[in-house]
Scaffold this active site. Structure first.
Site, PDB file in Angstrom:
ATOM      1  N   GLU A  12       0.815  -1.207   0.000  1.00 17.19           N
ATOM      2  CA  GLU A  12       0.000   0.000   0.000  1.00 17.19           C
ATOM      3  C   GLU A  12       0.853   1.263   0.000  1.00 17.19           C
ATOM      4  OE1 GLU A  12      -2.376   3.094   2.311  1.00 17.19           O
ATOM      5  OE2 GLU A  12      -0.670   1.915   3.004  1.00 17.19           O
ATOM      6  N   HIS A 314      -4.268  -2.580   2.437  1.00 15.26           N
ATOM      7  CA  HIS A 314      -3.661  -1.945   3.606  1.00 15.26           C
ATOM      8  C   HIS A 314      -3.336  -2.996   4.662  1.00 15.26           C
ATOM      9  CE1 HIS A 314      -3.320   0.782   7.097  1.00 15.26           C
ATOM     10  NE2 HIS A 314      -3.105   1.740   6.216  1.00 15.26           N
TER      11      HIS A 314
END
Length: 345
Positions: A12, A314
């Site tokens: 991410e 994430h």
């Protein structure tokens, strides 16, 4: 001595890579160097809240970090012995103070002394968990691992004005316990809260009407709170579900040019996804809890397991950082379309 090299652009590629590296460095005593900090963001490198997190990490272990500056894309961190005590950390902008807490909390959970932290800056920021999420959803799970942590709001700080403050008290333990959370149990309570500051009252009323039209909540279950002491305008819709085994909180922030109906509708979408998946742990709570559970497993707790949504990019990046610092195995087995079993050994 172990020295770990981290690529801040991995996965991410945001600030979570830095914050988790700092947190795990403090817990394990392993030094690290991170390059390409926040490489995947519009403004790479350290922003004010990230620099505050670095300085906070250094402060609680008696180290200096004079080479860390706004815009730095490389950082080397050598941790010292973590000490509890009284600390105050001020972001100085509307940058998230809750993310600064996220950086130092894991180590202070295991310190030899209790701690009291006063954190200033953004308390309700659209790019970070709002303080209410920590109070309602995250910290109750942390407390089930053994320590006692409570957070108290002193003053709201909405983005972009900031100016907020909260206090956190931590009673640590020597070792974190494991957690098994595969069933949320029946719902005990559902309610919503709408915050608005320096905005017309009809904004909150339209958000309330949207919740009434699109959820199973009744009007007495929806509270509208007009925040009168605020450095700037702000608007937040929160929908809380308290179940027998876990509490979840879904949030949506008002934005310039985005209708009140859209803001509330985004919260409803999160809520409906949670109901449909029939999982106890929502997407953001999974991302928060995996780090302390990883630490617990590395201490020989026997491992943890929880059911959640399909893991976000994430969360997958977060897990990669954990595996770099800790000798743990983390797996995610797909159980259904949007339901996975995360096991941490």
């Amino acid at each position: 001595m172990t020295h770990i090299h981290i690529d801040g652009s991995q996965g991410e590629g945001g600030g979570q890579v830095l914050r988790s590296s700092l947190a795990l460095s403090l817990v394990t005593g392993k030094a690290f160097t991170i390059d390409h900090i926040r490489a995947n963001r519009n403004k790479p490198g350290l922003m004010r809240q990230h620099l505050t997190a670095v300085r906070a990490a250094a402060k609680i272990c008696g180290k200096d970090c004079d080479d860390a500056k706004i815009g730095s894309v490389r950082l080397t961190f050598h941790p010292g012995k973590v000490r509890g005590g009284e600390y105050a950390f001020n972001v100085g902008t509307a940058g998230s103070a809750t993310l600064v807490l996220q950086t130092v909390l894991p180590a202070l959970l295991l310190a030899e002394e209790p701690s009291t932290l006063t954190l200033s800056g953004g308390t309700h920021n659209p790019m970070a968990p709002p303080l209410d999420f920590l109070q309602k959803a995250f910290l109750p799970l942390v407390n089930r691992l053994g320590p006692t942590v409570d957070a108290t709001l002193i003053r709201y700080g909405f983005y972009p004005a900031g100016g907020g403050e909260f206090q956190v008290r931590i009673q640590p333990v020597k070792k974190l316990s494991a957690l098994e959370l595969t069933d949320r149990g029946g719902f005990v309570e559902k309610r919503a809260k709408i915050l608005f500051a320096r905005l017309p009252g009809h904004v909150a009323e339209r958000e309330r009407d949207t919740l009434l039209a699109k959820t199973d909540l009744d009007e007495p279950q929806i509270e509208i709170d007009h925040v009168r002491q605020s450095a700037g305008p702000g608007n937040l819709v929160m929908l809380e579900t308290a179940s027998q085994n876990v509490t979840e909180l879904f949030t949506g922030f008002g934005e310039l040019g985005v209708s009140a109906e859209t803001v509330a509708g985004r919260v409803v979408d999160q809520y409906r996804r949670y109901l449909a998946a029939d999982v106890p742990v929502g997407e953001y709570l999974a991302d928060q809890i995996v780090l302390p559970l990883g630490i617990a497993a590395s201490q020989g707790s026997g491992g943890s397991v929880f059911h959640t949504h399909r893991l976000s990019r994430h969360s997958l990046t977060h897990i990669d950082v954990l595996k770099t610092f800790l000798e743990v195995d983390i797996s995610a087995e797909e159980l259904a379309k949007d339901r996975v079993c995360v096991t941490i050994r």
